[in-house]
Design an enzyme around this catalytic site. Structure first.
Site, PDB file in Angstrom:
ATOM      1  N   ASP A   1       8.586 -33.677   5.401  1.00  0.00           N
ATOM      2  CA  ASP A   1       9.950 -33.559   4.860  1.00  0.00           C
ATOM      3  C   ASP A   1      10.626 -34.909   4.641  1.00  0.00           C
ATOM      4  OD1 ASP A   1       9.574 -30.862   5.044  1.00  0.00           O
ATOM      5  OD2 ASP A   1      10.895 -30.541   6.762  1.00  0.00           O
TER       6      ASP A   1
ATOM      7  N   ASP B   1      10.011 -35.671  14.045  1.00  0.00           N
ATOM      8  CA  ASP B   1      11.185 -36.023  14.859  1.00  0.00           C
ATOM      9  C   ASP B   1      11.093 -35.425  16.265  1.00  0.00           C
ATOM     10  OD1 ASP B   1      11.397 -33.526  13.634  1.00  0.00           O
ATOM     11  OD2 ASP B   1      13.576 -33.540  13.639  1.00  0.00           O
TER      12      ASP B   1
ATOM     13  N   THR C   1       5.955 -36.766   8.941  1.00  0.00           N
ATOM     14  CA  THR C   1       6.827 -35.687   8.502  1.00  0.00           C
ATOM     15  C   THR C   1       6.673 -35.471   7.017  1.00  0.00           C
ATOM     16  OG1 THR C   1       9.105 -35.285   7.837  1.00  0.00           O
ATOM     17  CG2 THR C   1       8.654 -37.459   8.656  1.00  0.00           C
TER      18      THR C   1
HETATM   19  N1  LIG Z   1      13.723 -32.914  22.412  1.00  0.00           N
HETATM   20  C1  LIG Z   1      12.420 -32.857  22.688  1.00  0.00           C
HETATM   21  N2  LIG Z   1      11.945 -33.370  23.838  1.00  0.00           N
HETATM   22  C2  LIG Z   1      10.640 -33.310  24.149  1.00  0.00           C
HETATM   23  N3  LIG Z   1       9.702 -32.773  23.324  1.00  0.00           N
HETATM   24  C3  LIG Z   1      10.103 -32.256  22.169  1.00  0.00           C
HETATM   25  C4  LIG Z   1      11.473 -32.266  21.775  1.00  0.00           C
HETATM   26  N4  LIG Z   1      11.573 -31.688  20.567  1.00  0.00           N
HETATM   27  C5  LIG Z   1      10.328 -31.317  20.220  1.00  0.00           C
HETATM   28  N5  LIG Z   1       9.439 -31.661  21.160  1.00  0.00           N
HETATM   29  C6  LIG Z   1       7.995 -31.408  21.150  1.00  0.00           C
HETATM   30  O1  LIG Z   1       7.402 -32.096  20.055  1.00  0.00           O
HETATM   31  C7  LIG Z   1       6.388 -31.295  19.470  1.00  0.00           C
HETATM   32  C8  LIG Z   1       6.585 -31.202  17.990  1.00  0.00           C
HETATM   33  O2  LIG Z   1       7.921 -30.831  17.678  1.00  0.00           O
HETATM   34  P1  LIG Z   1       8.254 -29.994  16.358  1.00  0.00           P
HETATM   35  O3  LIG Z   1       7.479 -28.722  16.380  1.00  0.00           O
HETATM   36  O4  LIG Z   1       9.713 -29.913  16.239  1.00  0.00           O
HETATM   37  O5  LIG Z   1       7.602 -30.824  15.192  1.00  0.00           O
HETATM   38  P2  LIG Z   1       7.942 -32.270  14.648  1.00  0.00           P
HETATM   39  O6  LIG Z   1       7.291 -33.284  15.486  1.00  0.00           O
HETATM   40  O7  LIG Z   1       9.419 -32.407  14.494  1.00  0.00           O
HETATM   41  O8  LIG Z   1       7.203 -32.245  13.277  1.00  0.00           O
HETATM   42  P3  LIG Z   1       7.651 -31.491  11.928  1.00  0.00           P
HETATM   43  O9  LIG Z   1       9.034 -30.974  12.131  1.00  0.00           O
HETATM   44  O10 LIG Z   1       7.570 -32.533  10.884  1.00  0.00           O
HETATM   45  O11 LIG Z   1       6.653 -30.426  11.748  1.00  0.00           O
HETATM   46  C9  LIG Z   1       6.402 -29.966  20.153  1.00  0.00           C
HETATM   47  O12 LIG Z   1       5.297 -29.885  21.030  1.00  0.00           O
HETATM   48  C10 LIG Z   1       7.718 -29.934  20.906  1.00  0.00           C
HETATM   49  O13 LIG Z   1       7.644 -29.242  22.133  1.00  0.00           O
HETATM   50  O1  LIG Z   2       4.009 -25.071  10.180  1.00  0.00           O
HETATM   51  P1  LIG Z   2       5.118 -24.114  10.399  1.00  0.00           P
HETATM   52  O2  LIG Z   2       5.359 -23.896  11.844  1.00  0.00           O
HETATM   53  O3  LIG Z   2       4.984 -22.892   9.593  1.00  0.00           O
HETATM   54  O4  LIG Z   2       6.423 -24.857   9.910  1.00  0.00           O
HETATM   55  C1  LIG Z   2       6.767 -25.086   8.606  1.00  0.00           C
HETATM   56  C2  LIG Z   2       7.775 -26.193   8.600  1.00  0.00           C
HETATM   57  O5  LIG Z   2       7.143 -27.389   8.895  1.00  0.00           O
HETATM   58  C3  LIG Z   2       7.513 -28.385   7.960  1.00  0.00           C
HETATM   59  O6  LIG Z   2       6.463 -28.534   7.054  1.00  0.00           O
HETATM   60  C4  LIG Z   2       7.808 -29.679   8.680  1.00  0.00           C
HETATM   61  O7  LIG Z   2       6.618 -30.129   9.223  1.00  0.00           O
HETATM   62  C5  LIG Z   2       8.730 -27.832   7.254  1.00  0.00           C
HETATM   63  O8  LIG Z   2       8.886 -28.318   5.956  1.00  0.00           O
HETATM   64  C6  LIG Z   2       8.453 -26.370   7.305  1.00  0.00           C
HETATM   65  O9  LIG Z   2       9.651 -25.641   7.292  1.00  0.00           O
HETATM   66 MG   LIG Z   3      10.724 -31.768  12.928  1.00  0.00          MG
END
Ligand SMILES: Nc1ncnc2c1ncn2[C@@H]1O[C@H](COP(=O)(O)OP(=O)(O)OP(=O)(O)O)[C@@H](O)[C@H]1O
Ligand SMILES: O=P(O)(O)OC[C@H]1O[C@](O)(CO)[C@@H](O)[C@@H]1O
Ligand SMILES: [Mg+2]
Length: 515
Positions: free
Chosen positions: A257, A227, A255
């Site tokens: 999750d 996301d 994801t």
């Molecule tokens: N609102 C936002 N606007 C721009 N970039 C974002 C935003 N939120 C997150 N990002 C960028 O997206 C990348 C991934 O975000 P995050 O670490 O939340 O993982 P994710 O894509 O949600 O995956 P997951 O939560 O499944 O591990 C990061 O480099 C973060 O800086």
């Molecule tokens: O990889 P990290 O930064 O330890 O984050 C773990 C988190 O990432 C997730 O796997 C989502 O990608 C969550 O279920 C968990 O809480």
């Molecule tokens: Mg996320």
């Protein structure tokens, strides 16, 4: 843009028949097409996607293609899938090279159904494409398959030679050298877990990223992530549009999750649920081999308990499943301690599956911990597994004076660090191909994914506006409760109050848009 496409036959999605502008990519090699692509779904189809309680829909704009039944106009959600020609109206078009490839040329009259869609024309010449791929956020089984299939698909279907890997997530655009990706260099990577390109959290600097895209002459950007990543992709797409440069931005939702909305399910989820079975089996074997055995298995699921819910339903050895969406309590009538004792009396053992995001408020109180965040701004979770293990031990030893045999298994990272299983591999291939076809056809600012089993192009903003969570009023949760016979921990009124309206949940900061 119209000239790029020929007419398109209506097809039925869900039970309602309506002229669809939904760009389906299930069987891409048809030579029919549509005049413009829109992301469309009906209340009906949304219903079948989200369960019987969800009747909410947002009407984005009036239908350019009228609904079959004008009375039901309200049922339509229409929204343009962004296209490069929206801000670059004079873009040149080229004959789609797919027409000439051996694999697709022969299917013209064989596998084609009226709802199949393919662009006659594309907006990139093969030799002009300079694509890049980036992976961001946490790991998930199947990322490498998506990378491999983007590279191999672009090369074999569209003759693209220039594909760059951006290393280490978003910040890799401006802080690292790129790596050249070829079908040979990615040939075996689908057999490995993790991401061949490495990943990171944080470091999203839209301007620096788009500067870099421009400097390197990149014109197709494939972004694999969750996301947060998709929000980042939307920002890149907007900046690209503002600068008026010919760069297609395609998101591939990732994801573990399963917390991305609109799509049916995220890739790697099935693999993770399957792997979770091994941990649950181990816990069950351990606790049934001793007296008063209590097994706790902690699974991933920051705000969404889908992995825990599905792993529990698949296993049938689980007595209780605790997820972030469903508050629980320990003491007193109807509490967890009472339930554990009851199960120990009945069966001599029990297994609890615990999503890592469950009960965080209790753990925070116990440990007096402050809310820390990761580099992306996600809240860092406290170890609810250790906390619950200790609480149950303390209760039975000190209060109930009853000896129990506790086994705590924490396979959280193990379930996402593995390669994808066979069906996820195929799913990843479809996602990758869908992204390639969309970008070549000039679409941009879109995310790919199946909606009601049909692969679709979805405007990125649609998948970032809210988060997918387990709805306690959904039948899947009811099935789980029926399977475990665990207490619901919630009175009916609480469920109604909590889930009947659109609410902002303080703890999760999630929007439940509708029921
Ligand atoms: N609102 C936002 N606007 C721009 N970039 C974002 C935003 N939120 C997150 N990002 C960028 O997206 C990348 C991934 O975000 P995050 O670490 O939340 O993982 P994710 O894509 O949600 O995956 P997951 O939560 O499944 O591990 C990061 O480099 C973060 O800086
Ligand atoms: O990889 P990290 O930064 O330890 O984050 C773990 C988190 O990432 C997730 O796997 C989502 O990608 C969550 O279920 C968990 O809480
Ligand atoms: Mg996320």
């Amino acid at each position: 843009m119209d000239a790029a496409f020929t007419s398109f036959s209506p097809y039925s999605l869900s039970r309602n028949s309506f002229p669809s502008t939904f760009l389906s990519t299930n069987n891409f090699p048809s030579l029919t097409s549509l005049s413009f692509a829109k992301f469309v779904f009906t209340k009906q189809s949304y219903l079948s996607l989200r369960g019987p309680f969800n009747s909410h829909s947002i009407k984005v704009q009036a239908s350019e293609i009228p609904p079959t039944d004008p009375q039901n106009e309200e049922d339509f959600i229409l929204e343009d899938v962004p296209h490069l020609t929206t801000f670059l109206p004079d873009l040149a078009m080229y004959t789609n090279p797919l027409k000439k490839t051996q694999a697709y040329a022969i299917v013209k009259q064989t596998f084609v159904t009226p709802e199949d869609v393919v662009a006659h024309k594309v907006y990139f010449k093969s030799e002009e494409v300079r694509a890049c791929i980036v992976t961001c956020g946490g790991l998930c089984p199947g990322i490498n398959t998506v990378i491999r299939e983007i590279v191999c698909g672009l090369n074999s279907m569209y003759g693209v030679e220039e594909i760059l890997g951006i290393q280490g997530g978003y910040r890799g655009f401006y802080s690292k050298n790129t790596v050249q990706l070829t079908p040979k260099s990615v040939n075996d990577i689908h057999k490995r877990g993790g991401t061949f390109l490495q990943t990171s959290r944080g470091g999203h600097d839209t301007n620096k990223i788009v500067d870099n895209i421009q400097d390197r002459g990149i014109n197709q950007v494939y972004i694999i992530g969750g996301d947060g990543t998709q929000k980042g992709a939307a920002a890149i797409y907007k900046e690209v549009e503002r600068r008026g440069i010919k760069v297609a931005v395609a998101g591939i939702p990732k994801t573990i999750d399963n917390d991305i909305v609109v799509i049916d399910k995220s890739f790697g989820f099935d693999t993770a649920v399957e792997e979770a079975q091994r941990a649950i089996n181990a816990a069950h074997v351990e606790v049934e081999s001793v007296e008063n055995g209590v097994g706790i298995v902690k699974l991933m699921g920051r705000y969404s308990g889908f992995i825990a819910m599905h792993a529990t339903l698949a296993s049938r050895d689980v007595d209780c499943c605790l997820i972030p969406e469903s508050p629980f309590y320990l003491e007193g009538q109807g509490g967890l301690f009472e339930f554990v004792e009851q199960r120990l009396k009945e069966n001599g053992h029990m297994v609890i599956v615990l999503a890592e995001g469950a009960g965080q408020e209790y753990v925070a109180q116990s440990f007096h911990a402050s809310a820390e965040k990761d580099a992306s701004g996600n809240r860092l979770l406290l170890d609810v597994g250790l906390w619950l293990t200790q609480k149950i031990k303390d209760h039975f030893t000190n209060v109930r004076k009853m000896a129990i045999n506790m086994k705590y298994i924490d396979p959280t990272y193990m379930i996402r660090a593995i390669p994808s299983n066979a069906s996820d591999n195929i799913y990843c291939t479809l996602l990758a191909h869908s992204a390639i076809h969309g970008a070549m056809a000039g679409y941009t600012g879109f995310t790919v994914g199946p909606v009601n089993s049909r692969h679709a192009y979805i405007p990125i903003s649609r998948v970032t506006e809210t988060t997918n969570i387990v709805k306690l009023t959904d039948r899947m949760w009811a099935r789980l409760l029926a399977s475990t016979n665990q207490p619901s921990f919630l009175g009916c009124e609480v469920v109604q109050e909590r889930f009947a309206n659109t609410i902002d949940d303080d703890f999760h900061n999630l929007k439940i848009t509708s029921i």
